[in-house]
Design an enzyme around this catalytic site. Structure first.
Site: not given
Length: 179
Positions: A7, A9
């Protein structure tokens, strides 16, 4: 092929409840870019799968998203690292698309792009939806405590077999030591 899916953020860069809307707001978490470079140097391909609903909300546009990713790529390149593929979902939760995590659409596309069975491939995220998107395909869920990680851990309901790490650097040490 050795592959890791990350991922963005909260895993690679600091997150914000107000979204990362500019290159100035994209700030790497200490050690995260070095961890990606270490994965590359250890023979891993790295793909990023990130929900970016700020696009559909009108908070930023594709030019800005590309500029943010260019900043990340340049910073990684200075450390001898790279991201092999970027996947993002521009939709809001209301769009009910197949690509927005926790649905597995981006993970399935990554598997197709790399001709890779996703079973056992590490999926490193800071939110339950990151881990759920990978767990559906038998990926190895890895939660980092950065970003939303502490809150995710406290809320519970993690997929079976989820491994928990302080940050991406610690997760990468585990991934490399395992192989």
């Amino acid at each position: 092929m050795k592959l890791v899916v990350l991922d963005r953020d909260g895993v690679i860069n600091f997150d914000s409840v107000h979204f990362i809307k500019s290159t100035n707001e994209w700030i790497p978490i200490p050690g995260s870019l070095e961890a990606i470079a270490l994965l590359n140097q250890s023979g891993y391909r790295v793909a990023i799968a990130t929900n970016q609903s700020g696009i559909s909300r009108g908070l930023f546009d594709m030019v800005t998203l590309n500029a943010i990713h260019d900043k990340m790529h340049k910073a990684l390149g200075q450390l001898g690292g790279r991201v092999d593929a970027m996947f993002y979902c521009p939709h809001s939760a209301d769009d009910n698309c197949a690509c927005r995590k926790p649905k597995p659409g981006m993970m399935e596309e990554i598997g197709r792009r790399f001709s890779q069975d996703m079973k056992g491939v590490p999926m490193v995220g800071d939110a339950l939806r990151d881990l759920q998107a990978g767990a559906v395909l038998g990926m190895q869920p890895m939660l980092v405590r950065t970003g939303k990680g502490e809150q995710t851990l406290a809320t519970g309901g993690l997929p079976d077999g989820t491994l928990v790490f302080a940050d991406l650097a610690e997760a990468v040490q585990h991934i490399i030591a395992k192989n």
